[in-house]
Design a protein around this motif. Structure first.
Motif, short mmCIF file in Angstrom:
data_model
loop_
_atom_site.label_atom_id
_atom_site.label_comp_id
_atom_site.label_asym_id
_atom_site.label_seq_id
_atom_site.Cartn_x
_atom_site.Cartn_y
_atom_site.Cartn_z
N ALA A 11 0.83 -1.21 0.00
CA ALA A 11 0.00 0.00 0.00
C ALA A 11 0.86 1.25 0.00
N THR A 12 1.93 1.26 0.77
CA THR A 12 2.82 2.42 0.82
C THR A 12 3.47 2.64 -0.54
N ILE A 13 3.91 1.56 -1.17
CA ILE A 13 4.49 1.68 -2.52
C ILE A 13 3.45 2.22 -3.49
N GLY A 14 2.20 1.83 -3.31
CA GLY A 14 1.13 2.32 -4.17
C GLY A 14 0.88 3.81 -4.05
N TYR A 15 1.18 4.40 -2.91
CA TYR A 15 1.00 5.83 -2.72
C TYR A 15 2.16 6.65 -3.30
N VAL A 16 3.30 6.04 -3.51
CA VAL A 16 4.50 6.76 -3.94
C VAL A 16 4.31 7.52 -5.26
N PRO A 17 3.72 6.94 -6.32
CA PRO A 17 3.55 7.71 -7.56
C PRO A 17 2.73 8.99 -7.37
N THR A 18 1.69 8.92 -6.57
CA THR A 18 0.87 10.10 -6.31
C THR A 18 1.66 11.15 -5.55
N ILE A 19 2.43 10.72 -4.56
CA ILE A 19 3.26 11.65 -3.79
C ILE A 19 4.28 12.32 -4.71
N ILE A 20 4.91 11.55 -5.60
CA ILE A 20 5.90 12.11 -6.53
C ILE A 20 5.24 13.11 -7.47
N ASP A 21 4.07 12.76 -8.01
CA ASP A 21 3.36 13.69 -8.90
C ASP A 21 3.04 15.00 -8.18
N LEU A 22 2.53 14.91 -6.97
CA LEU A 22 2.20 16.12 -6.23
C LEU A 22 3.45 16.92 -5.88
N TRP A 23 4.51 16.23 -5.55
CA TRP A 23 5.76 16.91 -5.20
C TRP A 23 6.29 17.71 -6.39
N HIS A 24 6.03 17.19 -7.61
CA HIS A 24 6.46 17.88 -8.83
C HIS A 24 5.35 18.76 -9.41
N HIS A 25 4.36 19.08 -8.58
CA HIS A 25 3.31 20.05 -8.90
C HIS A 25 2.39 19.62 -10.04
N LYS A 26 2.06 18.36 -10.12
CA LYS A 26 1.06 17.89 -11.07
C LYS A 26 -0.27 17.85 -10.32
N ARG A 27 -1.13 18.79 -10.57
CA ARG A 27 -2.32 19.01 -9.76
C ARG A 27 -3.38 17.92 -9.87
N LYS A 28 -3.54 17.29 -11.00
CA LYS A 28 -4.67 16.38 -11.19
C LYS A 28 -4.38 14.95 -10.76
N ILE A 60 1.25 -0.34 13.09
CA ILE A 60 2.19 0.05 12.03
C ILE A 60 1.47 0.13 10.68
N VAL A 61 0.69 -0.89 10.36
CA VAL A 61 -0.02 -0.93 9.08
C VAL A 61 -1.01 0.24 8.98
N SER A 62 -1.82 0.44 10.00
CA SER A 62 -2.80 1.52 9.95
C SER A 62 -2.13 2.88 10.03
N GLY A 63 -1.04 2.99 10.75
CA GLY A 63 -0.31 4.25 10.84
C GLY A 63 0.32 4.65 9.52
N LEU A 64 0.90 3.68 8.82
CA LEU A 64 1.48 3.98 7.50
C LEU A 64 0.41 4.44 6.52
N GLY A 65 -0.71 3.76 6.52
CA GLY A 65 -1.81 4.17 5.63
C GLY A 65 -2.29 5.56 5.94
N PHE A 66 -2.45 5.85 7.22
CA PHE A 66 -2.90 7.19 7.63
C PHE A 66 -1.88 8.25 7.25
N LEU A 67 -0.61 8.01 7.50
CA LEU A 67 0.43 8.99 7.17
C LEU A 67 0.49 9.26 5.67
N CYS A 68 0.39 8.22 4.87
CA CYS A 68 0.42 8.41 3.41
C CYS A 68 -0.78 9.21 2.93
#
Length: 84
Positions: A11-28, A60-68
């Motif tokens: 799940a954490t790996i699944g959030y990484v592309p969205t985080i990278i897109d947002l970090w590089h200012h891709k709004r959608k 740990i599992v629920s905390g990682l999901g919440f943080l992401c």
């Protein structure tokens, strides 16, 4: 135990592309309304793991999901209101 712990990693790996897109200012790349719901839901689950069901792996599992979810929501809001 290994299979359950791997869901947090996947799940954490699944959030990484969205985080990278947002970090590089891709709004959608993230729907704010969806992430509000997911952040609240995962936050409640994380609080449940802390106060009701004292299981370290579940915490740990629920905390990682919440943080992401919270981080994606924060980045989305910062981009929308041009703070970031």
């Amino acid at each position: 135990v290994f299979a359950y712990a791997s869901t947090a990693v996947i799940a954490t790996i699944g959030y990484v592309p969205t985080i990278i897109d947002l970090w590089h200012h891709k709004r959608k790349s993230a729907n704010i309304n969806s992430y509000v719901i997911w952040t609240v839901s995962s936050g409640i689950t994380f609080l449940y793991s802390l106060f009701i069901l004292p299981d370290l792996l579940f915490q740990i599992v629920s905390g990682l999901g919440f943080l992401c979810c919270a981080f994606i929501l924060l980045l989305s809001l910062l981009l929308r209101y041009k703070i970031f």
